[in-house]
Design a protein around this motif. Sequence first.
Motif, short mmCIF file in Angstrom:
data_model
loop_
_atom_site.label_atom_id
_atom_site.label_comp_id
_atom_site.label_asym_id
_atom_site.label_seq_id
_atom_site.Cartn_x
_atom_site.Cartn_y
_atom_site.Cartn_z
N ARG A 125 0.50 -1.17 0.18
CA ARG A 125 -0.06 0.35 0.17
C ARG A 125 0.55 1.26 -0.19
N ARG A 126 1.91 1.16 0.62
CA ARG A 126 3.59 2.39 0.14
C ARG A 126 3.50 2.35 -1.04
N LEU A 127 3.31 1.33 -1.87
CA LEU A 127 4.42 2.05 -3.47
C LEU A 127 3.38 3.01 -3.82
N PRO A 128 4.30 3.46 -4.83
CA PRO A 128 3.28 4.61 -5.51
C PRO A 128 2.20 4.18 -5.94
N PRO A 129 1.22 5.06 -6.48
CA PRO A 129 -0.09 4.48 -7.47
C PRO A 129 0.14 4.50 -8.59
N PRO A 130 -0.67 2.90 -9.43
CA PRO A 130 -0.18 2.16 -10.70
C PRO A 130 -0.17 3.28 -11.78
N ASP A 131 -1.06 4.74 -11.29
CA ASP A 131 -0.76 5.51 -12.86
C ASP A 131 -0.37 7.00 -12.47
N ASP A 132 0.62 7.09 -11.14
CA ASP A 132 1.02 7.83 -11.11
C ASP A 132 2.64 8.32 -12.34
N GLY A 133 1.50 9.55 -12.39
CA GLY A 133 2.23 10.07 -13.67
C GLY A 133 2.61 9.15 -15.52
N LEU A 134 2.29 7.97 -15.15
CA LEU A 134 2.64 7.05 -16.49
C LEU A 134 1.61 7.42 -18.01
N VAL A 135 1.05 8.26 -17.43
CA VAL A 135 0.02 8.45 -18.40
C VAL A 135 0.80 9.83 -19.52
N THR A 136 0.90 10.76 -18.37
CA THR A 136 1.28 12.17 -18.62
C THR A 136 2.45 11.75 -19.40
N ASP A 137 3.87 10.95 -18.73
CA ASP A 137 4.90 11.08 -19.33
C ASP A 137 5.21 10.07 -20.58
N GLY A 138 3.67 9.87 -20.91
CA GLY A 138 3.34 8.81 -22.36
C GLY A 138 3.66 7.10 -22.07
N LEU A 139 4.19 6.99 -20.64
CA LEU A 139 4.09 5.52 -20.87
C LEU A 139 3.40 4.26 -20.94
N VAL A 140 2.38 5.01 -20.84
CA VAL A 140 0.84 4.18 -20.69
C VAL A 140 0.31 4.31 -21.58
N THR A 141 -0.94 4.27 -22.30
CA THR A 141 -2.54 4.66 -22.24
C THR A 141 -3.58 4.81 -21.40
N ASP A 142 -4.47 6.25 -21.89
CA ASP A 142 -5.44 5.59 -20.73
C ASP A 142 -6.19 4.26 -20.50
N GLY A 143 -6.19 3.70 -21.60
CA GLY A 143 -6.67 2.35 -21.25
C GLY A 143 -5.97 1.39 -20.72
N ARG A 144 -4.62 1.45 -20.60
CA ARG A 144 -4.25 1.05 -20.13
C ARG A 144 -3.49 1.03 -18.82
N ALA A 145 -3.62 2.34 -18.23
CA ALA A 145 -3.54 3.14 -16.90
C ALA A 145 -4.93 2.30 -16.58
N ALA A 146 -5.82 2.61 -17.16
CA ALA A 146 -7.27 1.88 -16.04
C ALA A 146 -7.25 0.03 -15.68
N ARG A 147 -6.43 0.04 -16.43
CA ARG A 147 -6.40 -1.39 -16.40
C ARG A 147 -5.37 -1.71 -14.81
#
Length: 234
Positions: A125-147
């Motif tokens: 639970r202390r790990l960064p949220p799964p969508d923490d900056g990933l979409v903004t940085d272009g590492l994942v798409t919105d759909g993958r971030a949601a998964r």
Amino acid sequence: MRDEEASPARRYRALRCAVSEYCPLGFHATWAYTAATAVPAPDLRRDTAALLRALDVLEASRAVRVAERASFAARRRAEKAAGLRTPRGAPVTPVWRPHWPAPTGTAPSRLGLVAAVADRHRAFRRLPPPDDGLVTDGLVTDGRAARLTELHGRLDACGAVYLTALGLPDDRTREELADTVSGIRGEVRPGHAALNHRLFQWLGFADLLGYAAAVPPARPREPARMAAAVAAGS
């Protein structure tokens, strides 16, 4: 560890070193397991008797692991001599998967496993949220971030249910956990993908939780001690 003339602090550090050398559940989970089974001491730093009980638990498990390895090695030598290149018989638990070796006919301590899962659930639970900056940085798409967000939430919920059930989850929870872990593994990409490190952290907790959930109950319920183990790790 057994030197009665050594200070409690030094003996405590010695136990930590022993766990670093033999940690079948991973260091932190193994420490939580051995500490929980050394109760009623609330603090291993001050109770040398509890330290020795924890060491006994660790040594007993290691003796089983050593015997398992020796037996497997002897069997493989005989099989190879007979021309059998593929191992036969019962599968061997990979050393990188959580597994608490116990004597034949006995099961690992449920109290210890609950404490181990509680400790790693808190770390998860202390790990960064799964969508923490990933979409903004272009590492994942919105759909993958949601998964990823969904899988993270499902794994967190499975851990919470296991702890609430004091180590005795129902079949539905086990099935949900298996499906969640399969989904997380499906997000791992070959090579050094940007998300792999984060997903491997999730899978470290998932593997421990899956192992603990699959261990059959072998001891009567211990509600008070179980609740204390959960509270200590929450």
